[in-house]
Design a protein around this motif. Structure first.
Motif, PDB file in Angstrom:
ATOM      1  N   GLU A   1       1.505  -4.442  -1.198  1.00 28.12           N
ATOM      2  CA  GLU A   1       2.595  -3.462  -1.286  1.00 28.12           C
ATOM      3  C   GLU A   1       2.263  -2.452  -2.378  1.00 28.12           C
ATOM      4  O   GLU A   1       2.083  -2.831  -3.539  1.00 28.12           O
ATOM      5  CB  GLU A   1       3.929  -4.148  -1.600  1.00 28.12           C
ATOM      6  CG  GLU A   1       4.500  -4.967  -0.465  1.00 28.12           C
ATOM      7  CD  GLU A   1       5.920  -5.439  -0.765  1.00 28.12           C
ATOM      8  OE1 GLU A   1       6.429  -5.142  -1.857  1.00 28.12           O
ATOM      9  OE2 GLU A   1       6.503  -6.124   0.098  1.00 28.12           O
ATOM     10  N   MET A   2       2.169  -1.192  -2.004  1.00 27.50           N
ATOM     11  CA  MET A   2       1.909  -0.146  -2.989  1.00 27.50           C
ATOM     12  C   MET A   2       3.213   0.211  -3.710  1.00 27.50           C
ATOM     13  O   MET A   2       4.302   0.025  -3.157  1.00 27.50           O
ATOM     14  CB  MET A   2       1.328   1.086  -2.294  1.00 27.50           C
ATOM     15  CG  MET A   2       2.232   1.689  -1.233  1.00 27.50           C
ATOM     16  SD  MET A   2       1.488   3.095  -0.423  1.00 27.50           S
ATOM     17  CE  MET A   2       1.428   4.274  -1.768  1.00 27.50           C
ATOM     18  N   PRO A   3       3.136   0.718  -4.948  1.00 21.91           N
ATOM     19  CA  PRO A   3       4.354   1.015  -5.718  1.00 21.91           C
ATOM     20  C   PRO A   3       5.044   2.311  -5.291  1.00 21.91           C
ATOM     21  O   PRO A   3       5.260   3.206  -6.099  1.00 21.91           O
ATOM     22  CB  PRO A   3       3.834   1.095  -7.154  1.00 21.91           C
ATOM     23  CG  PRO A   3       2.420   1.523  -7.012  1.00 21.91           C
ATOM     24  CD  PRO A   3       1.920   0.890  -5.761  1.00 21.91           C
TER      25      PRO A   3
ATOM     26  N   LEU B   1      -0.484   7.961   2.127  1.00 20.73           N
ATOM     27  CA  LEU B   1      -1.936   7.845   2.218  1.00 20.73           C
ATOM     28  C   LEU B   1      -2.625   8.536   1.043  1.00 20.73           C
ATOM     29  O   LEU B   1      -3.682   8.075   0.562  1.00 20.73           O
ATOM     30  CB  LEU B   1      -2.422   8.439   3.543  1.00 20.73           C
ATOM     31  CG  LEU B   1      -2.009   7.668   4.806  1.00 20.73           C
ATOM     32  CD1 LEU B   1      -2.433   8.424   6.054  1.00 20.73           C
ATOM     33  CD2 LEU B   1      -2.608   6.264   4.803  1.00 20.73           C
ATOM     34  N   ARG B   2      -2.056   9.643   0.563  1.00 19.47           N
ATOM     35  CA  ARG B   2      -2.607  10.330  -0.603  1.00 19.47           C
ATOM     36  C   ARG B   2      -2.563   9.437  -1.842  1.00 19.47           C
ATOM     37  O   ARG B   2      -3.514   9.369  -2.627  1.00 19.47           O
ATOM     38  CB  ARG B   2      -1.829  11.623  -0.851  1.00 19.47           C
ATOM     39  CG  ARG B   2      -2.465  12.516  -1.916  1.00 19.47           C
ATOM     40  CD  ARG B   2      -1.675  13.803  -2.112  1.00 19.47           C
ATOM     41  NE  ARG B   2      -1.739  14.635  -0.901  1.00 19.47           N
ATOM     42  CZ  ARG B   2      -0.686  14.951  -0.163  1.00 19.47           C
ATOM     43  NH1 ARG B   2       0.519  14.496  -0.482  1.00 19.47           N
ATOM     44  NH2 ARG B   2      -0.823  15.710   0.907  1.00 19.47           N
ATOM     45  N   GLU B   3      -1.441   8.691  -1.977  1.00 16.23           N
ATOM     46  CA  GLU B   3      -1.310   7.770  -3.102  1.00 16.23           C
ATOM     47  C   GLU B   3      -2.275   6.592  -2.977  1.00 16.23           C
ATOM     48  O   GLU B   3      -2.823   6.110  -3.979  1.00 16.23           O
ATOM     49  CB  GLU B   3       0.127   7.247  -3.185  1.00 16.23           C
ATOM     50  CG  GLU B   3       1.140   8.283  -3.658  1.00 16.23           C
ATOM     51  CD  GLU B   3       0.856   8.708  -5.094  1.00 16.23           C
ATOM     52  OE1 GLU B   3       0.777   7.828  -5.967  1.00 16.23           O
ATOM     53  OE2 GLU B   3       0.701   9.922  -5.317  1.00 16.23           O
ATOM     54  N   VAL B   4      -2.487   6.133  -1.748  1.00 18.35           N
ATOM     55  CA  VAL B   4      -3.439   5.041  -1.525  1.00 18.35           C
ATOM     56  C   VAL B   4      -4.843   5.457  -1.958  1.00 18.35           C
ATOM     57  O   VAL B   4      -5.549   4.711  -2.652  1.00 18.35           O
ATOM     58  CB  VAL B   4      -3.435   4.616  -0.035  1.00 18.35           C
ATOM     59  CG1 VAL B   4      -4.604   3.675   0.262  1.00 18.35           C
ATOM     60  CG2 VAL B   4      -2.122   3.941   0.324  1.00 18.35           C
ATOM     61  N   ARG B   5      -5.250   6.654  -1.557  1.00 21.24           N
ATOM     62  CA  ARG B   5      -6.584   7.136  -1.919  1.00 21.24           C
ATOM     63  C   ARG B   5      -6.704   7.398  -3.423  1.00 21.24           C
ATOM     64  O   ARG B   5      -7.727   7.087  -4.040  1.00 21.24           O
ATOM     65  CB  ARG B   5      -6.903   8.422  -1.140  1.00 21.24           C
ATOM     66  CG  ARG B   5      -7.136   8.198   0.348  1.00 21.24           C
ATOM     67  CD  ARG B   5      -7.706   9.443   1.008  1.00 21.24           C
ATOM     68  NE  ARG B   5      -6.771  10.560   0.938  1.00 21.24           N
ATOM     69  CZ  ARG B   5      -5.867  10.831   1.878  1.00 21.24           C
ATOM     70  NH1 ARG B   5      -5.782  10.056   2.954  1.00 21.24           N
ATOM     71  NH2 ARG B   5      -5.065  11.877   1.747  1.00 21.24           N
ATOM     72  N   ARG B   6      -5.635   7.946  -3.993  1.00 23.67           N
ATOM     73  CA  ARG B   6      -5.669   8.334  -5.408  1.00 23.67           C
ATOM     74  C   ARG B   6      -5.782   7.114  -6.315  1.00 23.67           C
ATOM     75  O   ARG B   6      -6.507   7.130  -7.308  1.00 23.67           O
ATOM     76  CB  ARG B   6      -4.415   9.137  -5.743  1.00 23.67           C
ATOM     77  CG  ARG B   6      -4.369   9.653  -7.195  1.00 23.67           C
ATOM     78  CD  ARG B   6      -3.074  10.418  -7.431  1.00 23.67           C
ATOM     79  NE  ARG B   6      -2.968  11.555  -6.506  1.00 23.67           N
ATOM     80  CZ  ARG B   6      -1.823  12.199  -6.242  1.00 23.67           C
ATOM     81  NH1 ARG B   6      -0.689  11.779  -6.803  1.00 23.67           N
ATOM     82  NH2 ARG B   6      -1.812  13.214  -5.425  1.00 23.67           N
TER      83      ARG B   6
END
Length: 528
Positions: A449-451, A436-441
């Protein structure tokens, strides 16, 4: 040679009701057919259930929350229906005929399920991969098939592990030692089936077709039935002992009827049959225990009981019958502790799959994508890794320190598993926080699909697998060993219901307590 040299001392019979020949039946000779049946049945079950939440979402066009709820409801049903199968097995049919009958229902359900994904007219109408519009009839056919499978598995789940353990005579020290090992290898076979299901079948469902994805499990279930019937002549069968629920109710009623009767200090004065065997078919006599002494009142003889004539079991019960109730009551707190572990275990087919769906599912830099549900293969590999280590290394080593024949007691084994499961959820929570931190960042809200590679989920699956080897196998053995002889299927089913209940009962209980305690606010001067 005496008859006792030929037949098991616990009174087992063959499938026709004749005394079982101890030299030709039971032990490891019979177990390959039971283990083979379980392996194929679990392959069928996990093959159609591991990816089921995605079928709800992408083929039945259900929202994620609805798909998850339907998946949990069905899974919960699969762990409630064992109460039906267990009752029939213990009371009337015996484990052999219960497994046989419900296996046939299971095959019908799996066949209809495969047809619902392949036959024109009853399979969902799809315009693109993720754009389907099933009719009410098409959805209804699917759910009928699904719940036939739930009913079928309900007759098998509580009986197969107990039936395998029945093949070992408790009065024979060598056979009893082998029985403890049987539970380990029985669970090992479950995970061999699950390994094939979570790797091959999930891939088939995502990359070939749902028709084959459900058709192969149907074939596997048919093979499971063939395995089971092939060993018929080798099985030892416990006689059904009549309704266990009736016997438990009789003890409760008789106890309250005699609530003012004093229990004698000499417990040998309590009522018990004079025969060497218990008056409950398929059950040996049980020694009196001091706990829960209120229920001993049911076994106190009074002048009105007329034991010389026909005994009214609603007024006078045997010590063995009383001890049946005590045994079930003693199991309940242990049963309750399994609910939390079941909540952890259920996350693999729900939140873990949906979590993995939003991560990078590619293997390295290739175009090959791993289905999110296939990550459960690491749970399976963990079990396959830990079972031989536990059976061949941990048991002999701990035996030297504890002096216990199995190394650890069943409760110690379960406790270690519960401890390990805590770390599994901690690891999963840390991963979700980081995701979730990476999604927000990087503003990945609209990205499919997030990396972040899905293989970050491997540790949480592996830890759950390790916890399973300790907790679930420990539960299998514990509930079998501590159950009265004529209630072993019922107690095995009781253990399975923890997965069905998960946290619902605890949540409801907490809500009722809080609701009773809560006081609504009321501003001064307002009406009630």
């Amino acid at each position: 040679m005496a008859e006792s040299d030929f037949y098991t001392k616990d009174g087992t019979v063959d499938h026709k009701g004749n005394p079982a020949n101890i030299k030709k039946t039971g032990t490891w000779k019979a177990c390959p057919f039971i283990i083979g049946n379980e392996c194929c049945e679990r392959l069928a079950y996990y093959g159609m259930s591991s990816n089921l939440v995605r079928y709800f979402k992408h083929r039945l066009n259900q929202h994620t929350s609805v798909a998850t709820r339907n998946n949990q409801n069905w899974s919960g049903t699969c762990y409630i229906t064992p109460l039906i199968g267990a009752f029939l097995a213990d009371a009337y049919l015996g484990r052999y005929w219960t497994i046989a009958l419900f296996s046939i229902i299971y095959v019908f359900g799996m066949t209809l399920l495969a047809m619902s994904a392949t036959v024109h007219g009853i399979k969902p109408r799809c315009y693109t991969e993720d754009n389907c519009d099933p009719t009410v009839t098409q959805s209804a056919v699917f759910f009928v098939a699904l719940y036939l499978v739930a009913l079928g598995t309900g007759g098998i789940k509580p009986c197969v592990s107990s039936y395998g353990a029945d093949q070992f005579d408790d009065t024979n020290e060598t056979e009893k030692k082998h029985k403890s090992s049987f539970f380990n290898w029985f669970y090992f076979s479950i995970n061999i089936g699950a390994l094939i299901a979570s790797s091959v079948l999930v891939w088939v469902q995502d990359n070939v077709s749902w028709g084959w994805g459900f058709g192969i499990p149907a074939i596997a279930m048919a093979i499971a039935v063939v395995f089971f019937f092939s060993g018929t002549r080798l099985y030892r069968n416990q006689k059904p002992g009549g309704s266990p629920l009736t016997r438990l109710c009789q003890v409760v009623v008789a106890s309250f009827r005699k609530c003012r009767v004093a229990v004698p200090a000499d417990k040998s004065l309590l009522y018990e049959t004079m025969d060497a065997e218990s008056n409950i078919k398929g059950s040996r006599k049980v020694e009196h225990t001091e706990e829960l002494s209120f229920f001993d009142k049911a076994a106190v003889e009074t002048e009105s009981d007329d034991i010389k004539g026909t005994v009214n079991s609603w007024r006078l019960c045997t010590v063995t019958q009383v001890e049946e109730l005590k045994a079930v009551i003693r199991l309940l707190p242990i049963w309750a502790t399994g609910i939390i572990f079941a909540a952890v275990y259920s996350q693999m087919s729900n939140l873990f799959v949906l979590q993995g769906e939003r991560m990078n599912t590619h293997v390295g830099n290739s175009t090959f994508k791993i289905p999110p549900a296939s990550l459960s293969i690491f749970d399976t590999l963990s079990v396959i890794f830990w079972v031989p280590i536990y059976d061949r290394i941990i048991v002999p080593v701990t035996r030297k320190f504890t002096g216990h024949k199995n190394g650890l007691t069943q409760l110690q084994r379960m406790g270690i598993g519960l401890f390990i499961s805590i770390f599994a959820m901690v690891v999963a929570a840390i991963l979700e926080l980081e995701r979730l931190r990476e999604v927000r960042r990087h503003n990945y809200y609209e990205v499919k699909e997030m990396p972040m590679t899905i293989f970050w989920q491997v540790p949480q699956y592996f830890l759950i697998g390790c916890a399973e080897v300790f907790t679930l196998i420990g539960q299998l053995e514990f509930f079998y060993e501590q159950a009265p002889d004529a209630m072993r299927s019922f107690c095995s089913a009781l253990q399975l219901t923890t997965i069905a209940l998960v946290l619902s009962v605890l949540n409801l209980g907490a809500f009722l307590l809080i609701a009773k305690w809560y006081t609504y606010k009321k501003a001064v001067g307002t009406l009630r």
